[in-house]
Design a protein around this motif. Sequence first.
Motif, PDB file in Angstrom:
ATOM      1  N   LYS A   1      17.370  69.497  64.972  1.00  0.00           N
ATOM      2  CA  LYS A   1      16.034  69.287  64.454  1.00  0.00           C
ATOM      3  C   LYS A   1      15.088  68.764  65.519  1.00  0.00           C
ATOM      4  O   LYS A   1      14.044  68.216  65.211  1.00  0.00           O
ATOM      5  CB  LYS A   1      16.107  68.330  63.278  1.00  0.00           C
ATOM      6  N   VAL A   2      15.462  68.914  66.784  1.00  0.00           N
ATOM      7  CA  VAL A   2      14.582  68.579  67.895  1.00  0.00           C
ATOM      8  C   VAL A   2      14.328  69.851  68.685  1.00  0.00           C
ATOM      9  O   VAL A   2      15.251  70.450  69.225  1.00  0.00           O
ATOM     10  CB  VAL A   2      15.205  67.502  68.809  1.00  0.00           C
ATOM     11  N   GLN A   3      13.089  70.287  68.720  1.00  0.00           N
ATOM     12  CA  GLN A   3      12.710  71.474  69.497  1.00  0.00           C
ATOM     13  C   GLN A   3      12.294  71.024  70.888  1.00  0.00           C
ATOM     14  O   GLN A   3      11.336  70.269  71.048  1.00  0.00           O
ATOM     15  CB  GLN A   3      11.560  72.219  68.814  1.00  0.00           C
ATOM     16  N   ILE A   4      13.001  71.476  71.907  1.00  0.00           N
ATOM     17  CA  ILE A   4      12.697  71.100  73.280  1.00  0.00           C
ATOM     18  C   ILE A   4      11.676  72.078  73.838  1.00  0.00           C
ATOM     19  O   ILE A   4      11.909  73.279  73.892  1.00  0.00           O
ATOM     20  CB  ILE A   4      13.971  71.079  74.139  1.00  0.00           C
ATOM     21  N   ILE A   5      10.532  71.552  74.261  1.00  0.00           N
ATOM     22  CA  ILE A   5       9.441  72.377  74.761  1.00  0.00           C
ATOM     23  C   ILE A   5       9.493  72.515  76.279  1.00  0.00           C
ATOM     24  O   ILE A   5       9.320  73.602  76.821  1.00  0.00           O
ATOM     25  CB  ILE A   5       8.074  71.790  74.342  1.00  0.00           C
ATOM     26  N   SER A   6       9.738  71.425  76.983  1.00  0.00           N
ATOM     27  CA  SER A   6       9.779  71.461  78.438  1.00  0.00           C
ATOM     28  C   SER A   6      10.617  70.300  78.939  1.00  0.00           C
ATOM     29  O   SER A   6      10.920  69.350  78.205  1.00  0.00           O
ATOM     30  CB  SER A   6       8.372  71.398  79.042  1.00  0.00           C
TER      31      SER A   6
END
Length: 375
Positions: A81-86
Motif C-alpha cells: 500500500k505504498v506507491q514508490i514514485i522516486s
Amino acid sequence: MASVWWIWPRLSVRTWPAIAGRVGVLLGNQILTLAALALLLNNYFGFYSSWGDLFGTNGSIAAPIVRDDQNVDPAQEPAGKVQIISSAHVPLITREGDTGGRLQRVVISGATSRLSSPAYVYLPPQYFEKKYATTRFPVILALTGYPGDAGNLVTRMNLPTLAAKAIDRNEMVPTIMVLMRPTVAPPRDTECMDVPGGPQVETYFTKDLRESMAATFRVGTEAANWGVLGGSTGGYCALKMSMRHPEAFSAAVALSGYYKPPIDSTTGDLFGGSRQLKDQNDLMWRLGNLPHPPISVLVTSSKKGESNYKATLDFLDAVKPPMQASSLILPSGGHNFNTWNREVPQALPWLAQQLHMPDGGTSSATPTPASSPSS
C-alpha cells in the motif's frame, strides 16, 4: 511600480473618472504589496506548496515525477500500500563517496481510513547491507505543521541528512523515517483526529500507516518500535496520538506544540457537538482526568518569543508516571524553522534512543547517549 509613475500625472485632473482611477491605483498597490508579503511569508514558513494546495484542488495524491535513480527497477519494487514514485541518495558529507541512505518519494494509502497522502521515506544505509538483510528497523514519523509541505522536512529541516549523520556517529541506531504533513485531507485542518462523519485521520496515522509500511518495508510493528515527531500542529498531533494510542507510539517529540486543538474556519466542527470527544482531545484534560500512558515525550519551547511557554510548563508539571516527560527550553526563539533547526539535533537522537530494535533484529551500532534535554 513604473506604471504608477506613468499613469499618476494623467489622473491628476479633477474629474470623477480621474478620482476613481487614483483610488483604484492606490488599492491595486496595496493589494500587490500584501500579496508580495504573503508570498514571502509562505516561502519562509512553507504553509502551502502550490495554488492547488491553497485552494484545496490538489487532492491528496502526489503526481509521479521522473525517477532520478536509474538503478531502481519498478518491476522489483515491493507490492503493498505504498506507491514508490522516486528514489535518491542521501549525501553523507562526513566521508567522501559514502551514502547516508536513500530518500524515496511515495504515496501511502490506508485500507481502513481510505485516505492517501504523499510522503517521503528515509531508509538508512544499513537497510541495504547484506548483514541487515533480515533486520526490521524502528520508525520515526515526522510531521510538519498545518497546512505544511512534507518537502520542508527535507529542504528546511534537513531531517534525512541529520538522521544519516547521527547514525554515522552512533548517536542513533539505524532508523527509518516517514516524513509527512498532518493535512491528510486537504485543505481541512483535522488536527489528526477521526472527525465524526468526516476524515478518519487518527486511524490513518495510528493504524493504517503502520500496516502499509510493514507491507512494503522491513519495519517493526510494535509501539516500542515507533515514535513520532512534529512541529506546531504536528507537535500537538505527536503528543495527542501517543497519549491516546500508546499501542501505536511509545515516544513523541513536540516542537513548539500546543495542548488542545483550535476551532476555526480551517478546522470546522471537529467533535460533532460531543463535549466528551472535545475533552478527550484536550491534553491537559487527559492528564487531569485519565490514567497517564506509559510513554516518553519531549516538549520544546522558548522563554521569550513563543506563546506556548507557560502552557508547556503546566504540561510538564501535570505529567505523572508511568508517563515520562523531558523538555528543551531555549532562552529565546520563535514559532519557525530557525528555532526548530536549533532543537532537532538534540530532539531527533533523543527520540530514536527511546525506541527499540524489533524482536529478532540486530544492530552493530550502540547509540552514544545524546545530551539530555532539560528545561
